[in-house]
Design a protein around this motif. Structure first.
Motif: not given
Length: 214
Positions: A40-56
């Motif tokens: 994948m050339t690039e994977i981006r998106g979601t504000h950095p402060l919100l990304r920890p919540f995605l680990h759920i």
């Protein structure tokens, strides 16, 4: 037997590039798997402060917080039938980050009442989307969903996703672009890249539950 994508597209299916027809014509009767490998050339998106919540969601192979460029990627597709005889195609995606391997898995089926593909997300399949399919002028496939549902009881408003895939004859590979967005939060996830694909005979008799391999 027609694949679930043939059923959804009807005669439009034959406007797809021949290599796209081969991939999206996958059925359980063929007893083969599709193995894709690329970056994948690039994977981006979601504000950095919100990304920890995605680990759920990462525990269910649904969403993840890692982002990066030039990320190694694999995709495995299996077609199988449920105990009720329903045809299903699994999408087993793996993203290889420097310090973790993340999954984004799904199981797709054709809903004869809705005349749409239903995409059940994650290992549990708790989230699902109804998908509209469109064949592009160059023989690619555009898949779009405007609503994410949770266990069929409620939906997450405003969340939209789109997938565009076509066959690059010069590269001899599939180009894919995935975009998930929200009207307020903006781009939740975007990734794009080039995937080389093989069609291999199945080497096992029993598909794991929902076709998702651990």
């Amino acid at each position: 037997m027609e694949s679930i994508y043939q059923q959804a597209l009807g005669q439009e299916f034959y406007r797809l590039h021949p290599e796209m027809q081969k991939k999206y014509g996958l059925t359980s009767e063929q007893n083969i798997m599709v193995l894709g490998q690329g970056r994948m050339t690039e994977i981006r998106g979601t504000h950095p402060l919100l990304r920890p919540f995605l680990h759920i969601g990462a525990m269910d192979h649904f969403v993840f917080g890692e982002r990066g460029k030039n990320v190694p990627f694999t995709l495995e597709n299996y077609a199988y039938q449920t105990e009720e005889g329903e045809e299903v195609v699994s999408w087993v995606r793996r993203f290889f980050f420097p310090y973790s391997i993340r999954g984004f898995d799904a199981a797709m089926r054709y809903d004869h009442n809705k005349h749409k593909i239903v995409d059940e997300l994650g290992k549990s399949g708790s989230f699902h989307m109804d998908i509209d399919l469109h064949v592009t002028p160059e023989g690619g496939l555009y898949m779009e969903s405007k609503q994410l549902n949770f266990k069929g009881k409620c939906h997450i408003p405003g969340l939209k996703s789109s997938v565009y895939e076509h066959y690059d004859e010069e590269e001899g590979a599939f180009r894919v672009h995935v975009h998930v967005e929200h009207p307020i939060l903006g781009t939740m996830m975007m990734y794009e890249g080039l995937v080389h694909t093989e069609f291999l005979p199945m080497t096992f008799n029993n598909i794991p539950e929902r076709g998702i391999l651990e």
